[in-house]
Each structure stands twice: as C-alpha cells, then as structure tokens.
Design a protein around this motif. Structure first.
Motif, PDB file in Angstrom:
ATOM      1  N   GLN A 159      68.667   1.691 114.462  1.00  0.00           N
ATOM      2  CA  GLN A 159      69.715   2.221 113.585  1.00  0.00           C
ATOM      3  C   GLN A 159      70.698   3.080 114.368  1.00  0.00           C
ATOM      4  O   GLN A 159      71.915   3.002 114.155  1.00  0.00           O
ATOM      5  CB  GLN A 159      69.084   3.043 112.456  1.00  0.00           C
ATOM      6  CG  GLN A 159      68.324   2.216 111.430  1.00  0.00           C
ATOM      7  CD  GLN A 159      67.741   3.074 110.337  1.00  0.00           C
ATOM      8  OE1 GLN A 159      68.315   4.097 109.958  1.00  0.00           O
ATOM      9  NE2 GLN A 159      66.589   2.668 109.812  1.00  0.00           N
ATOM     10  N   TYR A 160      70.171   3.892 115.276  1.00  0.00           N
ATOM     11  CA  TYR A 160      71.037   4.713 116.120  1.00  0.00           C
ATOM     12  C   TYR A 160      71.919   3.831 117.007  1.00  0.00           C
ATOM     13  O   TYR A 160      73.130   4.047 117.123  1.00  0.00           O
ATOM     14  CB  TYR A 160      70.204   5.670 116.969  1.00  0.00           C
ATOM     15  CG  TYR A 160      70.980   6.293 118.104  1.00  0.00           C
ATOM     16  CD1 TYR A 160      71.970   7.252 117.856  1.00  0.00           C
ATOM     17  CD2 TYR A 160      70.753   5.912 119.429  1.00  0.00           C
ATOM     18  CE1 TYR A 160      72.701   7.812 118.894  1.00  0.00           C
ATOM     19  CE2 TYR A 160      71.468   6.464 120.474  1.00  0.00           C
ATOM     20  CZ  TYR A 160      72.451   7.412 120.202  1.00  0.00           C
ATOM     21  OH  TYR A 160      73.183   7.947 121.229  1.00  0.00           O
ATOM     22  N   ALA A 184      72.863   0.893 116.499  1.00  0.00           N
ATOM     23  CA  ALA A 184      73.828   0.162 115.671  1.00  0.00           C
ATOM     24  C   ALA A 184      74.940   1.072 115.144  1.00  0.00           C
ATOM     25  O   ALA A 184      75.843   0.603 114.452  1.00  0.00           O
ATOM     26  CB  ALA A 184      73.114  -0.508 114.504  1.00  0.00           C
ATOM     27  N   GLY A 185      74.865   2.365 115.455  1.00  0.00           N
ATOM     28  CA  GLY A 185      75.868   3.314 114.996  1.00  0.00           C
ATOM     29  C   GLY A 185      75.680   3.759 113.565  1.00  0.00           C
ATOM     30  O   GLY A 185      76.594   4.343 112.957  1.00  0.00           O
ATOM     31  N   LYS A 186      74.496   3.522 113.009  1.00  0.00           N
ATOM     32  CA  LYS A 186      74.232   3.895 111.606  1.00  0.00           C
ATOM     33  C   LYS A 186      73.693   5.310 111.470  1.00  0.00           C
ATOM     34  O   LYS A 186      73.506   5.803 110.347  1.00  0.00           O
ATOM     35  CB  LYS A 186      73.260   2.897 110.978  1.00  0.00           C
ATOM     36  CG  LYS A 186      73.830   1.484 110.887  1.00  0.00           C
ATOM     37  CD  LYS A 186      72.841   0.521 110.252  1.00  0.00           C
ATOM     38  CE  LYS A 186      73.434  -0.875 110.150  1.00  0.00           C
ATOM     39  NZ  LYS A 186      72.475  -1.863 109.570  1.00  0.00           N
ATOM     40  N   SER A 187      73.401   5.956 112.594  1.00  0.00           N
ATOM     41  CA  SER A 187      72.992   7.360 112.564  1.00  0.00           C
ATOM     42  C   SER A 187      73.433   8.023 113.858  1.00  0.00           C
ATOM     43  O   SER A 187      73.509   7.365 114.902  1.00  0.00           O
ATOM     44  CB  SER A 187      71.475   7.496 112.386  1.00  0.00           C
ATOM     45  OG  SER A 187      70.786   6.967 113.505  1.00  0.00           O
ATOM     46  N   ASP A 188      73.745   9.320 113.777  1.00  0.00           N
ATOM     47  CA  ASP A 188      74.096  10.045 114.992  1.00  0.00           C
ATOM     48  C   ASP A 188      72.814  10.585 115.625  1.00  0.00           C
ATOM     49  O   ASP A 188      71.704  10.368 115.122  1.00  0.00           O
ATOM     50  CB  ASP A 188      75.095  11.164 114.690  1.00  0.00           C
ATOM     51  CG  ASP A 188      74.574  12.155 113.641  1.00  0.00           C
ATOM     52  OD1 ASP A 188      73.342  12.182 113.384  1.00  0.00           O
ATOM     53  OD2 ASP A 188      75.389  12.910 113.067  1.00  0.00           O
ATOM     54  N   ASN A 223      70.640  12.905 113.258  1.00  0.00           N
ATOM     55  CA  ASN A 223      69.917  12.184 112.209  1.00  0.00           C
ATOM     56  C   ASN A 223      68.853  11.249 112.797  1.00  0.00           C
ATOM     57  O   ASN A 223      67.795  11.045 112.201  1.00  0.00           O
ATOM     58  CB  ASN A 223      70.901  11.376 111.350  1.00  0.00           C
ATOM     59  CG  ASN A 223      71.679  12.247 110.392  1.00  0.00           C
ATOM     60  OD1 ASN A 223      71.146  13.210 109.851  1.00  0.00           O
ATOM     61  ND2 ASN A 223      72.954  11.936 110.197  1.00  0.00           N
ATOM     62  N   TRP A 224      69.148  10.699 113.966  1.00  0.00           N
ATOM     63  CA  TRP A 224      68.153   9.871 114.631  1.00  0.00           C
ATOM     64  C   TRP A 224      66.910  10.684 114.954  1.00  0.00           C
ATOM     65  O   TRP A 224      65.782  10.246 114.712  1.00  0.00           O
ATOM     66  CB  TRP A 224      68.755   9.275 115.910  1.00  0.00           C
ATOM     67  CG  TRP A 224      67.721   8.722 116.839  1.00  0.00           C
ATOM     68  CD1 TRP A 224      66.946   7.623 116.639  1.00  0.00           C
ATOM     69  CD2 TRP A 224      67.336   9.268 118.100  1.00  0.00           C
ATOM     70  NE1 TRP A 224      66.096   7.432 117.712  1.00  0.00           N
ATOM     71  CE2 TRP A 224      66.321   8.431 118.616  1.00  0.00           C
ATOM     72  CE3 TRP A 224      67.755  10.369 118.854  1.00  0.00           C
ATOM     73  CZ2 TRP A 224      65.713   8.669 119.848  1.00  0.00           C
ATOM     74  CZ3 TRP A 224      67.158  10.601 120.086  1.00  0.00           C
ATOM     75  CH2 TRP A 224      66.149   9.756 120.562  1.00  0.00           C
TER      76      TRP A 224
END
Length: 433
Positions: free
Chosen positions: A410-411, A413-417, A420-421
């Motif tokens: 997810q990180y 893929a740019g879906k979390s910074d 949040n990661w």
C-alpha cells in the motif's frame, strides 16, 4: 497325450495357491507400511516417509535425490509434497495435522515457528550431523540444549548487481551506504541503464525479507522485538523504519515500470537479460539466472538504509528452512535416516552445493565458488568478514509477514505515507502478537 480334466484342475489350483503364497510372503511378521505396501522379499517392512516442504525452486532436485536415496534404501519410499512458502504453506500444514494426515518431515522457520510447533517436534540432538552445524545455522532451531531440526542451508540477500553494467556507468567502488547507492543509481540512469528491477507483487520480498533490514538495524534487535510484544517499543516513529521506507522510495524512483505487478520470475528474467543493474534477491536466484545467461559477472550489495557503513553495510544471512521430524510419526526413524543421508552422502552434498547452489550449513560440506555461483560466493565473503545481519523474519508473530507485505505494498502504491504505513505495520503486529 491329453491330461485328465480333474488333473488339470488340480494343477491350476496348485499354481494359484503358490501364487497367493508368494504374494502374501511380503506381509511378514514385520507387517506392512502405512500405505499398505511391503517389500517383495518379505525381509523388512517398507515404509513411506512424507516430506512436506515449501522451497519450490528445489522440487526438481529433491525428486532426483529421491531416486538416489531409494536406490540405497529400497525399504524406504519418499513422498515429496511441496506447497509454496508463507500463508499457503502454513495453512496447508495445519490442515494436514488437523485431518490426521500429518507429514513425517516438514519445514519450519525456527524461532517463533519453533515455539509454535515444539510439541510436535522430535528432538534431533542425538543425530550424527548436529555437531557439524555452523553455529549461525543452528541458532533458529535450537531451544535450550535441544536441536529440533536440520538447517537445510544458509541463504543471504541484498541487492544482486551486474558488475559489467556498473563498470559501463563508470561506477568503480561498490556502494556500501545509502548515499553511495543513490549516487550509483543516478550514474546508471544517466548511462541509459535502469538501476532496479522491483518485484513488489511478491509480498515475501518486502514483508518477510526486505523489512528484516529495518529490524536488523536496531541497536538491540531482540530487545526491540521483545518491546513490540510487550508494548514498550513501537514501529511508529522509529528512525530505522523511516530510513527503510526511504530506501524503498529510491528503488521506485530508479526502477522498472509497474513494480507492483512484477513478479519474481519477471524480475529475475529482466536482470539476467541485462535489462537492469540491480534487484533485491539472494543466492536462490542463481540457478534461474544461470539458465538464462550463464556466467554473469554479478555480486551482492548491502541494502543500506543510512550512511553508517559499520552498521548498515551488511547483507542479511539466515536459514530459510529447517527440516523437522514429526515426533508422533510411525516412520520417524526412517525420516531421520533420510535427513542424515541428505547431509552426509556424497550425492546429497553434491546436490546441496552444485544443484541447489546453497551455502552449506554444515562444516563437513565443502563448496567452491564454482559450485555455489557468484552470488553465494559474495555472501560467504561477507560472512567471513563479519559484515552480516541475521534474518529476523522468523521472530515475527505468525501471520505478521503477510500483513507487513500488504501494508508495504500500500505504501509503495502511494496509498499511505510513511507515518500511516508505520501505523499499519504496528497495528499488524499488535493484532497478531
């Protein structure tokens, strides 16, 4: 002359009775094996040893070894079953035990998995090969004064790199720090060479192996992991995890397109074809590389997350799999016979170093650079120089590596910074510890 009809019948009955007796002679006082088979000469019970393991890359070699072993031990048959590592293997193993179909030999990562399965494991401390174990190899599968498994080999990983492409880009010194790695990536890109091949579709590449580097860089690794389990330490805000995320960002910025849909085979093929200069992999990939481009001029770099070369200029070494014996198996002695043969026979030793390209976990198994290939040879050099981290994934709670993989993807893929990661990673640990 034509024989009387009743004499023919008597002869037929006599022949049939002899055949039945001959067929039944295999069921001697020793009985039959769990599959209902017996050796034809009736001199000894024939047993089947089921080997349930997860290293998919050695299946062909294991089946060849099976043939060689059964030639020497005709009363022992091997049934080799393979399910790829990770959650699929763990689930399949639990199902086998729950259904009464438990294997005789199975794979175990050691550390946390040793704790989980200890009550099912035979103590192998009295086996003849135990005294020959490399100390690093024995650590994960030893508890107290008992050794519970046979370490199959030592494996290591870092960034496997193409020395010829580095030379083409004018890189004369091998990068040992983050800044040096970043500079090398810039030079490669300027020379028209893609620096990294990233197979981030593979959860294990990041969730088991890659993230181990962030753990290994901690000042007190075991203390940090103990703190995670007790709630006194945290991934959130930890500088080494932030540094590792920065390294991952570097590989994305200077890597192949579509890294999250690139799998292991594609990654290794790209590297072996000379399309990229580096990939996060280990010596298990040597055979595939050789099958595409033999005699590549390659080596291994540390996955450096900062510029403290004494701390971070290391490769990761560990035991990928220990073969353990089910203590409740009715073929456990035969299972021990196979394990002993695997690491003491000439053919077993040859396969370990030449076919599998393994770094031996035994002091009694010799391996030359020609045997192991350049990746393992470079890793051994790091071992000899003491520039290694121990692989930490075996210490994660059960299921955490898969959760880590998902959070890291997810990180990437740019879906979390980064913040949040780290929270997602911590939540995964808290849920499963």
């Amino acid at each position: 002359m034509k024989k009387p009809k009743n004499l023919v019948m008597v002869s037929v009955l006599l022949v049939m009775s002899l055949l039945v007796a001959a067929c039944g002679s295999g069921n001697s006082a020793n009985g039959t094996n769990k599959g209902g088979e017996s050796q034809g000469n009736g001199s000894q019970e024939q047993k089947t040893v089921t080997v349930f393991q997860f290293k998919t890359e050695i299946v062909e070699g294991l089946n060849e070894l099976k043939v060689e072993f059964e030639k020497e031990y005709p009363n022992i048959k091997l049934d080799i079953q393979t399910v790829g590592g990770g959650a699929d293997y763990d689930a399949a193993l639990k199902t086998k035990f729950a259904s009464g179909d438990a294997p005789d030999i199975f794979s175990n990562n050691g550390y946390a998995k040793l704790d989980m399965w200890e009550e099912k494991l035979e103590d192998l401390s009295d086996q003849p090969w135990v005294g020959d174990l490399v100390p690093l190899a024995a650590e994960a599968i030893t508890k107290g004064d008992k050794v519970y498994g046979l370490p199959l080999d030592l494996e290591g990983f870092g960034f496997v790199y193409n020395k010829d492409l580095f030379a083409k880009a004018g890189i004369t010194d091998t990068p040992q720090t983050y800044s040096e790695l970043e500079e090398a990536a810039k030079k490669l890109q300027a020379a028209g060479i893609t620096p990294f091949a990233n197979a981030y579709q593979e959860w294990w590449l990041v969730g088991s192996q890659g993230i181990s580097v962030a753990f290994a860089n901690q000042d007190d690794v075991d203390g940090f992991i103990k703190g995670l389990n007790e709630g006194t330490s945290s991934i959130v805000g930890n500088q080494h995890f932030a540094d590792w995320a920065k390294l991952m960002k570097l590989t994305l910025d200077y890597g192949n397109k579509n890294p999250l849909t690139t799998d292991y085979n594609t990654q290794v093929t790209m590297f072996a074809n000379g399309e990229v200069a580096m990939m996060q992999q280990g010596n298990w990939s040597q055979s595939m590389i050789d099958g595409i481009t033999p005699d590549m001029n390659i080596g291994v770099l540390p996955m450096a997350i900062n510029d403290d070369v004494e701390k971070t200029g290391r490769v990761t070494i560990g035991v990928p799999v220990n073969l353990v014996v089910n203590k409740d198996s009715d073929a456990k002695e035969e299972a021990k016979t196979f394990l002993n043969w695997l690491v003491t026979s000439d053919v077993g030793k040859e396969y370990i170093v030449k076919k599998f390209k393994f770094i031996p976990a035994m002091t009694t198994i010799e391996a030359t650079p020609e045997d192991m290939g350049p990746i393992a040879t470079d890793l051994v050099n790091y071992i000899d120089e003491g520039k290694i981290f121990a692989h930490q994934a075996g210490k994660y709670p059960d299921g955490v590596a898969q959760e880590f993989g998902s959070a890291i993807q997810q990180y990437l893929a740019g879906k979390s910074d980064v913040e949040n990661w780290q929270k997602n990673m911590q939540a995964a640990w808290d849920k499963l510890k």
